[in-house]
Scaffold this active site. Structure first.
Site, PDB file in Angstrom:
ATOM      1  N   LYS A 184      23.358 -16.056  -9.347  1.00  0.00           N
ATOM      2  CA  LYS A 184      24.662 -15.406  -9.605  1.00  0.00           C
ATOM      3  C   LYS A 184      25.092 -14.547  -8.425  1.00  0.00           C
ATOM      4  CE  LYS A 184      23.520 -13.201 -13.408  1.00  0.00           C
ATOM      5  NZ  LYS A 184      22.084 -13.574 -13.503  1.00  0.00           N
ATOM      6  N   ARG A 200      12.415 -10.722 -18.826  1.00  0.00           N
ATOM      7  CA  ARG A 200      13.850 -10.864 -18.514  1.00  0.00           C
ATOM      8  C   ARG A 200      14.366 -12.223 -18.998  1.00  0.00           C
ATOM      9  NH1 ARG A 200      14.085  -9.723 -12.368  1.00  0.00           N
ATOM     10  NH2 ARG A 200      16.347  -9.842 -12.615  1.00  0.00           N
ATOM     11  N   ARG A 215      26.284  -9.092 -20.874  1.00  0.00           N
ATOM     12  CA  ARG A 215      24.971  -9.705 -21.019  1.00  0.00           C
ATOM     13  C   ARG A 215      24.576  -9.793 -22.488  1.00  0.00           C
ATOM     14  NH1 ARG A 215      22.572  -8.631 -15.745  1.00  0.00           N
ATOM     15  NH2 ARG A 215      20.493  -9.528 -15.576  1.00  0.00           N
ATOM     16  N   ARG A 225      11.934  -6.972  -5.300  1.00  0.00           N
ATOM     17  CA  ARG A 225      12.479  -6.126  -6.357  1.00  0.00           C
ATOM     18  C   ARG A 225      11.395  -5.788  -7.381  1.00  0.00           C
ATOM     19  NH1 ARG A 225      18.054  -8.389  -8.803  1.00  0.00           N
ATOM     20  NH2 ARG A 225      17.003  -7.847 -10.720  1.00  0.00           N
ATOM     21  N   ARG A 240      11.757 -14.410  -4.133  1.00  0.00           N
ATOM     22  CA  ARG A 240      12.966 -13.649  -3.787  1.00  0.00           C
ATOM     23  C   ARG A 240      12.625 -12.394  -2.973  1.00  0.00           C
ATOM     24  NH1 ARG A 240      17.708 -12.351  -7.977  1.00  0.00           N
ATOM     25  NH2 ARG A 240      16.157 -11.252  -9.214  1.00  0.00           N
TER      26      ARG A 240
HETATM   27  P1  AMP Z   1      20.305  -8.107 -12.418  1.00  0.00           P
HETATM   28  O1  AMP Z   1      20.307  -7.539 -11.065  1.00  0.00           O
HETATM   29  O2  AMP Z   1      21.671  -8.585 -12.863  1.00  0.00           O
HETATM   30  O3  AMP Z   1      19.249  -9.173 -12.630  1.00  0.00           O
HETATM   31  O4  AMP Z   1      19.942  -6.914 -13.428  1.00  0.00           O
HETATM   32  C1  AMP Z   1      18.692  -6.246 -13.331  1.00  0.00           C
HETATM   33  C2  AMP Z   1      18.450  -5.446 -14.603  1.00  0.00           C
HETATM   34  O5  AMP Z   1      19.505  -4.473 -14.765  1.00  0.00           O
HETATM   35  C3  AMP Z   1      18.456  -6.246 -15.892  1.00  0.00           C
HETATM   36  O6  AMP Z   1      17.209  -6.862 -16.163  1.00  0.00           O
HETATM   37  C4  AMP Z   1      18.811  -5.164 -16.910  1.00  0.00           C
HETATM   38  O7  AMP Z   1      17.697  -4.345 -17.204  1.00  0.00           O
HETATM   39  C5  AMP Z   1      19.816  -4.302 -16.129  1.00  0.00           C
HETATM   40  N1  AMP Z   1      21.214  -4.772 -16.342  1.00  0.00           N
HETATM   41  C6  AMP Z   1      22.055  -5.332 -15.433  1.00  0.00           C
HETATM   42  N2  AMP Z   1      23.236  -5.636 -15.994  1.00  0.00           N
HETATM   43  C7  AMP Z   1      23.147  -5.261 -17.297  1.00  0.00           C
HETATM   44  C8  AMP Z   1      24.026  -5.334 -18.408  1.00  0.00           C
HETATM   45  N3  AMP Z   1      25.260  -5.871 -18.314  1.00  0.00           N
HETATM   46  N4  AMP Z   1      23.585  -4.843 -19.595  1.00  0.00           N
HETATM   47  C9  AMP Z   1      22.357  -4.310 -19.723  1.00  0.00           C
HETATM   48  N5  AMP Z   1      21.475  -4.237 -18.727  1.00  0.00           N
HETATM   49  C10 AMP Z   1      21.845  -4.704 -17.516  1.00  0.00           C
END
Ligand code: AMP
Length: 212
Positions: free
Chosen positions: A13, A166, A88, A155, A123
């Site tokens: 994404k 996740r 999400r 990360r 990654r």
């Molecule tokens: P990402 O970088 O999009 O993979 O997000 C990393 C982490 O941030 C996720 O595993 C969630 O813990 C948190 N996170 C990101 N976006 C959201 C969202 N829209 N709602 C809830 N948690 C989020």
């Protein structure tokens, strides 16, 4: 164009969002990046978010919905935007609807779980927001960001245990959004490819169909 990118963690994404942002000249809003920024700055928001993120769980809706509300009200988002990582969950999608935001297209990037796990282990990211993969998107110099020259790192939530959580969270809470947006007639799907450029070609073709 007002666009939502859906997909499992590691589906690409962020990578595709950067390509779309450049081509259509619209800002990308990545809730994960915003939360990681807050953790780095040590703010109250960051402290709250960290526990959920390290466990591979979703940060509570009221927090992320508040963040999105603030961003979408800015001038930069007036002519369109890409939401990367939001909504999400169904309640987050409902909150977006309640804000009166009219989304043009929801693009789901589909990648099977076994490929996701392989991708996440390779990654590497940079504090500037750039993202790499040791095999698929290697930086020019190993371990160094092409864009800003800083050292790349893994990360915290890309460790195997958190990735498994996740993925579980994705299937339980985020995947139902496909049905939600399909019912609204705005869902488009693309199969994530091995090569980034091949996925980008499919993404652009899908968006061009929407804009036609
Ligand atoms: P990402 O970088 O999009 O993979 O997000 C990393 C982490 O941030 C996720 O595993 C969630 O813990 C948190 N996170 C990101 N976006 C959201 C969202 N829209 N709602 C809830 N948690 C989020």
């Amino acid at each position: 164009m007002k666009l939502i990118l859906l997909g499992a963690p590691g589906a690409g994404k962020g990578t595709q969002s950067a390509k779309i942002s450049e081509k259509y000249n619209i800002p990308a809003i990545a809730t994960g990046d915003i939360l990681r920024g807050a953790i780095k700055e040590g703010t109250e928001l960051g402290l709250t978010a960290k526990g959920y993120m390290d466990a591979g769980k979703l940060v509570p809706d009221e927090i992320v919905v508040g963040i999105i509300k603030d961003y979408l009200s800015t001038e930069a988002c007036k002519n369109g935007f890409i939401l990367d990582g939001f909504p999400r969950s169904i309640p987050q999608a409902e909150a977006l609807d309640a804000m009166g935001v009219k989304i043009d297209v929801v693009l789901s990037i589909e990648v099977p779980d076994d490929k996701i796990i392989a991708r996440m282990s390779g990654r590497r990211v940079c504090h500037c927001g750039a993202s790499y993969h040791v095999d698929y998107i290697p930086p020019k110099v190993e371990g160094i960001c092409d864009k800003c020259g800083a050292e790349l790192y893994i990360r915290a939530d890309d460790c195997a245990e958190t990735v498994a959580n996740r993925l579980k969270t994705f299937h339980a809470q985020t995947e139902p959004l496909k049905t939600y947006y399909e019912a609204k007639g705005i869902l488009a799907t693309v199969e994530g490819q091995e090569e980034v450029a091949d996925t980008t070609a499919l993404v652009f073709a899908a968006l061009d169909r929407v804009n036609a």
